[in-house]
Design a protein around this motif. Sequence first.
Motif, PDB file in Angstrom:
ATOM      1  N   LYS A 189      -6.788   1.189   2.566  1.00 13.83           N
ATOM      2  CA  LYS A 189      -7.879   0.426   1.952  1.00 13.83           C
ATOM      3  C   LYS A 189      -7.408  -0.914   1.415  1.00 13.83           C
ATOM      4  N   GLY A 190      -6.111  -1.158   1.486  1.00 17.47           N
ATOM      5  CA  GLY A 190      -5.576  -2.457   1.064  1.00 17.47           C
ATOM      6  C   GLY A 190      -5.409  -2.590  -0.431  1.00 17.47           C
ATOM      7  N   ASN A 191      -5.411  -1.462  -1.147  1.00 25.23           N
ATOM      8  CA  ASN A 191      -5.252  -1.548  -2.601  1.00 25.23           C
ATOM      9  C   ASN A 191      -3.797  -1.585  -3.042  1.00 25.23           C
ATOM     10  N   ILE A 192      -2.892  -1.071  -2.204  1.00 24.59           N
ATOM     11  CA  ILE A 192      -1.475  -1.224  -2.531  1.00 24.59           C
ATOM     12  C   ILE A 192      -0.760  -1.793  -1.322  1.00 24.59           C
ATOM     13  N   THR A 193       0.345  -2.468  -1.576  1.00 21.00           N
ATOM     14  CA  THR A 193       1.117  -3.047  -0.490  1.00 21.00           C
ATOM     15  C   THR A 193       2.417  -2.272  -0.353  1.00 21.00           C
ATOM     16  N   ALA A 194       2.975  -2.306   0.842  1.00 12.70           N
ATOM     17  CA  ALA A 194       4.228  -1.600   1.076  1.00 12.70           C
ATOM     18  C   ALA A 194       5.369  -2.390   0.462  1.00 12.70           C
ATOM     19  N   ASN A 195       6.281  -1.668  -0.155  1.00 11.19           N
ATOM     20  CA  ASN A 195       7.507  -2.298  -0.651  1.00 11.19           C
ATOM     21  C   ASN A 195       8.491  -1.195  -0.944  1.00 11.19           C
ATOM     22  N   ASN A 196       9.758  -1.530  -0.869  1.00 13.20           N
ATOM     23  CA  ASN A 196      10.725  -0.444  -0.816  1.00 13.20           C
ATOM     24  C   ASN A 196      10.875   0.366  -2.091  1.00 13.20           C
ATOM     25  N   GLN A 197      10.500  -0.227  -3.237  1.00 12.15           N
ATOM     26  CA  GLN A 197      10.514   0.598  -4.443  1.00 12.15           C
ATOM     27  C   GLN A 197       9.133   1.203  -4.686  1.00 12.15           C
ATOM     28  N   GLY A 198       8.182   0.801  -3.855  1.00 11.15           N
ATOM     29  CA  GLY A 198       6.795   1.180  -4.133  1.00 11.15           C
ATOM     30  C   GLY A 198       6.462   2.570  -3.644  1.00 11.15           C
ATOM     31  N   ARG A 199       5.178   2.901  -3.764  1.00 15.13           N
ATOM     32  CA  ARG A 199       4.701   4.213  -3.355  1.00 15.13           C
ATOM     33  C   ARG A 199       4.757   4.364  -1.840  1.00 15.13           C
ATOM     34  N   ILE A 200       4.553   3.245  -1.128  1.00 12.56           N
ATOM     35  CA  ILE A 200       4.636   3.270   0.327  1.00 12.56           C
ATOM     36  C   ILE A 200       5.805   2.363   0.708  1.00 12.56           C
ATOM     37  N   THR A 201       6.811   2.935   1.325  1.00 14.97           N
ATOM     38  CA  THR A 201       7.960   2.123   1.708  1.00 14.97           C
ATOM     39  C   THR A 201       7.633   1.376   2.993  1.00 14.97           C
ATOM     40  N   ILE A 202       8.484   0.364   3.308  1.00 11.73           N
ATOM     41  CA  ILE A 202       8.274  -0.415   4.525  1.00 11.73           C
ATOM     42  C   ILE A 202       8.284   0.515   5.740  1.00 11.73           C
ATOM     43  N   LYS A 203       9.203   1.465   5.689  1.00 17.89           N
ATOM     44  CA  LYS A 203       9.322   2.418   6.796  1.00 17.89           C
ATOM     45  C   LYS A 203       8.015   3.187   6.991  1.00 17.89           C
ATOM     46  N   GLN A 204       7.528   3.720   5.886  1.00 19.81           N
ATOM     47  CA  GLN A 204       6.281   4.489   5.959  1.00 19.81           C
ATOM     48  C   GLN A 204       5.134   3.621   6.465  1.00 19.81           C
ATOM     49  N   SER A 205       5.114   2.347   6.022  1.00 25.21           N
ATOM     50  CA  SER A 205       4.005   1.483   6.425  1.00 25.21           C
ATOM     51  C   SER A 205       4.021   1.276   7.931  1.00 25.21           C
ATOM     52  N   LYS A 206       5.239   1.223   8.522  1.00 27.45           N
ATOM     53  CA  LYS A 206       5.313   1.073   9.985  1.00 27.45           C
ATOM     54  C   LYS A 206       4.745   2.305  10.681  1.00 27.45           C
ATOM     55  N   TRP A 207       5.105   3.481  10.153  1.00 26.07           N
ATOM     56  CA  TRP A 207       4.550   4.712  10.729  1.00 26.07           C
ATOM     57  C   TRP A 207       3.031   4.717  10.618  1.00 26.07           C
ATOM     58  N   ILE A 208       2.540   4.337   9.446  1.00 20.60           N
ATOM     59  CA  ILE A 208       1.089   4.349   9.244  1.00 20.60           C
ATOM     60  C   ILE A 208       0.418   3.392  10.231  1.00 20.60           C
ATOM     61  N   ASP A 209       1.015   2.184  10.387  1.00 19.48           N
ATOM     62  CA  ASP A 209       0.434   1.216  11.324  1.00 19.48           C
ATOM     63  C   ASP A 209       0.381   1.785  12.734  1.00 19.48           C
ATOM     64  N   LYS A 210       1.455   2.512  13.100  1.00 20.79           N
ATOM     65  CA  LYS A 210       1.474   3.106  14.439  1.00 20.79           C
ATOM     66  C   LYS A 210       0.366   4.167  14.561  1.00 20.79           C
ATOM     67  N   LEU A 211       0.239   4.985  13.532  1.00 18.88           N
ATOM     68  CA  LEU A 211      -0.798   6.027  13.552  1.00 18.88           C
ATOM     69  C   LEU A 211      -2.192   5.412  13.636  1.00 18.88           C
ATOM     70  N   VAL A 212      -2.379   4.274  12.972  1.00 13.07           N
ATOM     71  CA  VAL A 212      -3.678   3.609  13.039  1.00 13.07           C
ATOM     72  C   VAL A 212      -3.924   3.107  14.458  1.00 13.07           C
ATOM     73  N   ASP A 213      -2.874   2.514  15.056  1.00 11.90           N
ATOM     74  CA  ASP A 213      -3.012   2.015  16.428  1.00 11.90           C
ATOM     75  C   ASP A 213      -3.338   3.152  17.394  1.00 11.90           C
ATOM     76  N   ASP A 214      -2.739   4.317  17.161  1.00 10.88           N
ATOM     77  CA  ASP A 214      -2.977   5.457  18.048  1.00 10.88           C
ATOM     78  C   ASP A 214      -4.318   6.140  17.774  1.00 10.88           C
ATOM     79  N   GLY A 215      -5.010   5.668  16.766  1.00 11.89           N
ATOM     80  CA  GLY A 215      -6.301   6.280  16.440  1.00 11.89           C
ATOM     81  C   GLY A 215      -6.176   7.611  15.728  1.00 11.89           C
TER      82      GLY A 215
END
Lengths: 352, 434
Positions: free
Chosen positions: B162-188
Amino acid sequence: MTYKTIPILFAVFCVMITAASARDQIRVVGSSTVFPFSTAVAENFGRITKFKTPVIESTGTGGGAKLFCSGLGTRHPDITNASRRIKRSEINRCAKNGISKIIEIQFGFDGIVIANTKSGGKIDLDMRHVFLALAKKVPIDAEGKKLVSNPHKRWSDIDPSLPNIKIEVLGPPPTSGTRDAFVELAMEGGCKTFKTIKAMKKRNKKKYKALCHGIREDGVFIDAGENDNLIVQKLNANPNAFGIFGFSFLDQNSDSVKGASINGIAPTFENITSGKYKISRSLYFYIKKAHIGVIPGLRDFVKEFTSEKSFGDEGYLVDKGLIPLSKEKREKARSTIETLKELSMQEQTQGS
Amino acid sequence: MTNTLLKGFPIKEGERTETISKRRERRYAAEKRFKILGILSILVAISTLFLLIGNMINKGFSAFKQTYLELSISLPENKFPNEKQISPNVISELNFKSFLKRALLKKFPEIKSRRDKRLLYKLISSGATFDLQDAVFENPKLLGKTITTLAIASDDVDQYIKGNITANNQGRITIKQSKWIDKLVDDGVINQKFNLKFFTNGDSREPELAGILGATIGSLLTMLVALALAFPLGVAAAIYLEEFAPKNRWTDLVEVNISNLAAVPSIVFGLLGLAVFLGFFGMHRSAPLVGGVVLALMTLPTVIIASRAALGSVPPSIREAATGIGASPMQVVLHHVLPLAIPGILTGTIIGAARALGETAPLLMIGMVAFIVDIPQGINDSATALPVQIFLWADSPERAFVEKTAAATLVLLTVLIIMNLGAVLLRKKFERRW
């Protein structure tokens, strides 16, 4: 309906409200700091067992102890959460109301952080800086002999190495356990670094406490209410302000705020766990021994709380921001529950 | 006459009309200014209201959508051919969590390390396990098949999408996780659906599972008790005071006290509830029954005052006519005055109830400000109320609760608008003018 039935209905209603039946639901009161952890355990407990989900009230540590110690029986809570150890006066109150057997469980730590927004400058503090920035009265010489009301307006007034910005700190109100712990650990920690003041502790404890625990009231320290979320939001609006709150809020908002290092140690999960980061306190809960076996599921609830999958190194409470105990201490907590070992008065006095 | 006037005002005839017309213009101008001021103040009030509602909608509307992961899960063979053997206990012995984990891992065959796997598993909410378990329990025939299921995503993924938090390595969503999520979004795999759980669940510590049903039912039960007490008591008191009571010092005293009671801060009623209903009567803590009684006491003065006004506005001719054809005083009131006053009484009651619905302070003292997961089944079960739920969520550390707070506020506002609208409609429909 005739008018004659109204009094009858009213009488039935009166009987209904006075009929207090047995309770099949665990009742927990106490600290708002422990609330997020206690509720997480309660929810899990409700889902995986056949018992009802316990009801958790956030009343503050002091308020919880008051309710907890008001008596035995189903009308009174079974467990109270505390973000500090139970006080002697509270134990006495309990004893007066017939609650002589209390089981004490320490289940984790909570770090208190001083944080500002990510876009603001980085700051390295030590406890003396914190004391000099926030105390009502501060010494103006290195020894701590001469006291004046706090003249510091900018961080650089305290130490030229600190940034030249206005001191503005948002913190919890005096009723909060977080405030108590912050004052005791950080302020007093900085206060003690002055030799004369340290010596004062033995001579005049009252004066020492008033000096070390007194937070300034000239608008530099802003009482921001019990809601830590509000402090985080205010920090984002004002890049020069700092906020004081529990580690779990830093953890949840780590993309927008960052914690200041204290004595060169950053407030990270690892540093608080290992005890390197000094501003941290223990979290407890207290159980009425007499209620075990009377209130269904009470023992199982406590067991769930102290299971590895909840308060262990990788348990779900850690996800909620709890700093776990060491392995030995976790074992100790479990054995306390196994043996139902009561809190003894001597032990308590040693503790604080 | 004119001469004497002219002596006082040393002005000529022509000038006189001019002064009058000037004065008239000034009066018109003043009237215009007054009107503009009135319109301005209404505009300020309305824009503040819209600001509040707009802000809530802006913040809270996303809470009505929830992120899901579409996963195909292969379930193990049914080891219990006898349907009767299947009980929740047997089903829950199956490790549903691992089925979900395996299905998710299949999307990322390259992830090998334990650490990364843990990060990956965090994308799914703990609630997904229970959803799957319930689905299998309801339909054991699913066992042994590969099913496509919607696994609810964790709150952090939801907020990231929903765009309420941004990925960052100390954050709740790490950069790594954000890449996985982006891939999952692309795959539908990741998509958003209407958040039904928000309306069917009780409170939860996991924002993605938290709902307002428990609080809504709590509010409903509390209001039922409150109205069941406050309405008859209030109307009876009003009828006596307005129609039967003699006017003397005692009734004056009662009147003053009722008006006074209407202005007492609500927390005082909570303290009363704590001392009397919990302490003396030993009623259940956190029960809607106690909450209802306390709120009934709080609404009682409003009901009495509104009912008295409604009864008072029934013209005396009605009473006189009824008395004239031989009705007893009680018949006059019950058959003629009360039916005519009912719309006004109801309006007052609804407005009082709406105020009580938004109240948290008195509930704090009687233990209704609490974390309660189970949906209350009766007036003696533990329950919270809608405003309490808003207060509790506003205080929670998890970021996703920010939108839940706003969404719950929207629901409460909707209920209040419906109630107030009901009051207006009732008045419009039954109002009589004499």
